[in-house]
Scaffold this motif. Structure first.
Motif, PDB file in Angstrom:
ATOM      1  N   GLN A   1     -25.582  42.290   1.704  1.00  0.00           N
ATOM      2  CA  GLN A   1     -24.948  41.888   0.444  1.00  0.00           C
ATOM      3  C   GLN A   1     -23.582  42.533   0.288  1.00  0.00           C
ATOM      4  O   GLN A   1     -22.625  41.902  -0.144  1.00  0.00           O
ATOM      5  CB  GLN A   1     -25.851  42.268  -0.734  1.00  0.00           C
ATOM      6  N   GLN A   2     -23.503  43.824   0.672  1.00  0.00           N
ATOM      7  CA  GLN A   2     -22.224  44.518   0.575  1.00  0.00           C
ATOM      8  C   GLN A   2     -21.204  43.902   1.534  1.00  0.00           C
ATOM      9  O   GLN A   2     -20.042  43.722   1.191  1.00  0.00           O
ATOM     10  CB  GLN A   2     -22.405  45.997   0.891  1.00  0.00           C
ATOM     11  N   THR A   3     -21.652  43.559   2.747  1.00  0.00           N
ATOM     12  CA  THR A   3     -20.771  42.930   3.728  1.00  0.00           C
ATOM     13  C   THR A   3     -20.265  41.593   3.222  1.00  0.00           C
ATOM     14  O   THR A   3     -19.088  41.248   3.365  1.00  0.00           O
ATOM     15  CB  THR A   3     -21.516  42.737   5.060  1.00  0.00           C
ATOM     16  N   SER A   4     -21.178  40.822   2.604  1.00  0.00           N
ATOM     17  CA  SER A   4     -20.788  39.533   2.044  1.00  0.00           C
ATOM     18  C   SER A   4     -19.786  39.708   0.918  1.00  0.00           C
ATOM     19  O   SER A   4     -18.826  38.943   0.783  1.00  0.00           O
ATOM     20  CB  SER A   4     -22.036  38.796   1.537  1.00  0.00           C
ATOM     21  N   LEU A   5     -19.993  40.753   0.098  1.00  0.00           N
ATOM     22  CA  LEU A   5     -19.079  41.018  -1.015  1.00  0.00           C
ATOM     23  C   LEU A   5     -17.705  41.408  -0.502  1.00  0.00           C
ATOM     24  O   LEU A   5     -16.679  40.974  -1.017  1.00  0.00           O
ATOM     25  CB  LEU A   5     -19.655  42.133  -1.892  1.00  0.00           C
TER      26      LEU A   5
ATOM     27  N   SER B   1     -16.334  40.548   2.281  1.00  0.00           N
ATOM     28  CA  SER B   1     -15.659  39.451   2.975  1.00  0.00           C
ATOM     29  C   SER B   1     -15.297  38.304   2.048  1.00  0.00           C
ATOM     30  O   SER B   1     -14.836  37.270   2.501  1.00  0.00           O
ATOM     31  CB  SER B   1     -16.561  38.923   4.103  1.00  0.00           C
ATOM     32  N   ALA B   2     -15.508  38.484   0.729  1.00  0.00           N
ATOM     33  CA  ALA B   2     -15.162  37.440  -0.238  1.00  0.00           C
ATOM     34  C   ALA B   2     -13.651  37.240  -0.264  1.00  0.00           C
ATOM     35  O   ALA B   2     -12.883  38.147   0.046  1.00  0.00           O
ATOM     36  CB  ALA B   2     -15.665  37.823  -1.629  1.00  0.00           C
ATOM     37  N   PRO B   3     -13.184  36.015  -0.617  1.00  0.00           N
ATOM     38  CA  PRO B   3     -11.744  35.746  -0.671  1.00  0.00           C
ATOM     39  C   PRO B   3     -11.035  36.694  -1.631  1.00  0.00           C
ATOM     40  O   PRO B   3     -11.613  37.147  -2.631  1.00  0.00           O
ATOM     41  CB  PRO B   3     -11.682  34.299  -1.181  1.00  0.00           C
ATOM     42  N   ALA B   4      -9.803  37.028  -1.316  1.00  0.00           N
ATOM     43  CA  ALA B   4      -9.018  37.916  -2.174  1.00  0.00           C
ATOM     44  C   ALA B   4      -8.777  37.257  -3.522  1.00  0.00           C
ATOM     45  O   ALA B   4      -8.655  36.036  -3.620  1.00  0.00           O
ATOM     46  CB  ALA B   4      -7.687  38.240  -1.506  1.00  0.00           C
TER      47      ALA B   4
ATOM     48  N   ILE C   1     -10.834  43.652  -4.936  1.00  0.00           N
ATOM     49  CA  ILE C   1     -11.754  43.543  -3.814  1.00  0.00           C
ATOM     50  C   ILE C   1     -11.546  44.698  -2.846  1.00  0.00           C
ATOM     51  O   ILE C   1     -12.482  45.219  -2.244  1.00  0.00           O
ATOM     52  CB  ILE C   1     -11.535  42.194  -3.099  1.00  0.00           C
ATOM     53  N   ALA C   2     -10.285  45.113  -2.698  1.00  0.00           N
ATOM     54  CA  ALA C   2      -9.998  46.215  -1.778  1.00  0.00           C
ATOM     55  C   ALA C   2     -10.702  47.492  -2.219  1.00  0.00           C
ATOM     56  O   ALA C   2     -11.256  48.217  -1.407  1.00  0.00           O
ATOM     57  CB  ALA C   2      -8.486  46.448  -1.703  1.00  0.00           C
ATOM     58  N   ARG C   3     -10.676  47.763  -3.536  1.00  0.00           N
ATOM     59  CA  ARG C   3     -11.346  48.971  -4.022  1.00  0.00           C
ATOM     60  C   ARG C   3     -12.854  48.847  -3.853  1.00  0.00           C
ATOM     61  O   ARG C   3     -13.538  49.805  -3.560  1.00  0.00           O
ATOM     62  CB  ARG C   3     -10.990  49.224  -5.488  1.00  0.00           C
ATOM     63  N   ALA C   4     -13.374  47.613  -4.048  1.00  0.00           N
ATOM     64  CA  ALA C   4     -14.812  47.415  -3.866  1.00  0.00           C
ATOM     65  C   ALA C   4     -15.191  47.630  -2.414  1.00  0.00           C
ATOM     66  O   ALA C   4     -16.246  48.170  -2.089  1.00  0.00           O
ATOM     67  CB  ALA C   4     -15.216  46.002  -4.310  1.00  0.00           C
ATOM     68  N   ALA C   5     -14.307  47.191  -1.487  1.00  0.00           N
ATOM     69  CA  ALA C   5     -14.605  47.334  -0.067  1.00  0.00           C
ATOM     70  C   ALA C   5     -14.600  48.790   0.359  1.00  0.00           C
ATOM     71  O   ALA C   5     -15.340  49.188   1.258  1.00  0.00           O
ATOM     72  CB  ALA C   5     -13.575  46.563   0.757  1.00  0.00           C
ATOM     73  N   SER C   6     -13.767  49.598  -0.287  1.00  0.00           N
ATOM     74  CA  SER C   6     -13.678  50.999   0.088  1.00  0.00           C
ATOM     75  C   SER C   6     -14.727  51.864  -0.598  1.00  0.00           C
ATOM     76  O   SER C   6     -14.829  53.043  -0.309  1.00  0.00           O
ATOM     77  CB  SER C   6     -12.282  51.546  -0.260  1.00  0.00           C
ATOM     78  N   ALA C   7     -15.496  51.264  -1.498  1.00  0.00           N
ATOM     79  CA  ALA C   7     -16.519  52.035  -2.209  1.00  0.00           C
ATOM     80  C   ALA C   7     -17.645  52.400  -1.249  1.00  0.00           C
ATOM     81  O   ALA C   7     -17.918  51.672  -0.299  1.00  0.00           O
ATOM     82  CB  ALA C   7     -17.076  51.215  -3.385  1.00  0.00           C
ATOM     83  N   PRO C   8     -18.350  53.510  -1.474  1.00  0.00           N
ATOM     84  CA  PRO C   8     -19.465  53.897  -0.607  1.00  0.00           C
ATOM     85  C   PRO C   8     -20.630  52.933  -0.758  1.00  0.00           C
ATOM     86  O   PRO C   8     -20.752  52.228  -1.761  1.00  0.00           O
ATOM     87  CB  PRO C   8     -19.825  55.298  -1.110  1.00  0.00           C
TER      88      PRO C   8
END
Length: 339
Positions: free
Chosen positions: A280-284, A286-289, A303-310
């Motif tokens: 789910q995290q991987t899918s989140l 890879s969501a469009p910017a 999205i960038a901040r979400a991707a960098s979250a633990p």
């Protein structure tokens, strides 16, 4: 009440024109809506305990009021508790009613297939309600256990974690030391080892289940034993002993097998749940910017901040609220001109 009233009205309307108009499909359309019973049934046990405490407290005016009303002839000897159970019994009674209709309907009757399907759907609803009630009772046990544990510990009652297995057994955490009597609790994704005090529990170990290695049951000094190897990072709280091996000494072979099977079964489930969270995290990620208009909004998360979250941030993601069930209307009844 609204659900049953509308179902009754529709049945009565169709019965006036039966057999030209079928009636069995009424239950097919209303069956999913009986899930509205889940919140009531989940809180039923707590409601009964509260009512019992009120009735036993003679100093409360509400207790005297209820006692007076229960003597009213219009109550027909019934108490408030007798009325509280009625919604709980309603779904099983629908199942019994539909089963009786199927029993009294020949297999070549035009209503037979729909009645059979209605029985199946109502059974599914009843099973779903029972399962949800069992889960809620388990979650409440975890909440009660959290309240019974003293000291500075990580909160393990998150509203979703369930208590699956528990027992008071001898546990050896340090080689060379004697096994000590402890209360061991298996939660959805966690293993707790507690020391029972007079009025509370002291948490000795809080272990992440998927980071443990459960060895096959053996014997230690003639007694069955289940050994748990604690991997690095498995401890969710500091431990004075910090032993890498924890042994559960059971009273019988059957008890050892039961503990081993439950630990392995739930560990596999915890690993699968963690894997799903990763997907789910991987899918989140890879969501469009987001569009420039959105990303420029003050305070809007990117999205960038979400991707960098633990990865642990997944625990904070909550699904959107389920759609509410509103008033419903049944579809027009199919006519059967062949009867």
């Amino acid at each position: 009440t609204l659900l049953h009233s509308m179902t009754l009205q529709e049945l009565e309307r169709r019965l006036d024109h039966w057999p030209k108009i079928q009636i069995a499909d009424v239950f097919l359309h209303t069956a999913p809506m009986f899930s509205v019973y889940i919140p009531y049934i989940n809180s039923y046990d707590a409601s009964c305990r509260l009512l019992h405490s009120i009735l036993n407290d003679k100093t409360r005016s509400l207790s005297s009021f209820l006692a007076l009303k229960e003597k009213d002839p219009r109550m027909n000897g019934l108490r408030l508790a007798d009325f509280l159970i009625l919604p709980v019994q309603r779904i099983p009674r629908y199942v019994l009613l539909l089963q009786e209709l199927v029993h009294r309907t020949t297999s070549d009757h035009i209503e037979y297939a729909a009645l059979t399907e209605a029985v199946s759907r109502m059974r599914d609803i009843a099973n779903s309600i029972n399962e949800e009630h069992r889960h809620e009772a388990s979650r409440q046990k975890v909440m009660q256990l959290q309240r019974s544990c003293h000291g500075t510990i990580k909160k393990f009652a998150d509203g979703e974690r369930q208590l699956l297995f528990e027992g008071t057994i001898h546990v050896k955490r340090v080689t060379g030391h004697k096994a000590k009597l402890r209360h061991v609790v298996l939660l959805t994704d966690m293993l707790l080892i507690l020391r029972s005090m007079k009025q509370y529990y002291e948490v000795k170990e809080m272990l992440e289940l998927r980071k443990l290695f459960i060895e096959p049951s053996t014997t230690s000094r003639g007694k069955p034993c289940v050994t748990v190897q604690v991997a690095q990072g498995a401890r969710l709280m500091e431990s004075k002993d910090g032993a890498d091996t924890i042994s559960l000494h059971l009273a019988s072979d059957a008890e050892a097998v039961a503990w081993q099977e439950r630990l392995l079964e739930q560990q596999a489930a915890a690993v699968q749940q963690a894997h799903m969270a990763l997907l789910q995290q991987t899918s989140l990620n890879s969501a469009p910017a987001p569009s420039s208009a959105y990303s420029s909004t003050p305070g809007a998360p990117s999205i960038a901040r979400a991707a960098s979250a633990p990865m642990g941030a997944m625990a904070n993601l909550t699904p959107p609220p389920a759609s509410r069930i509103s008033r419903f209307s049944l579809p027009a009844a199919p006519e059967n001109d062949t009867l």
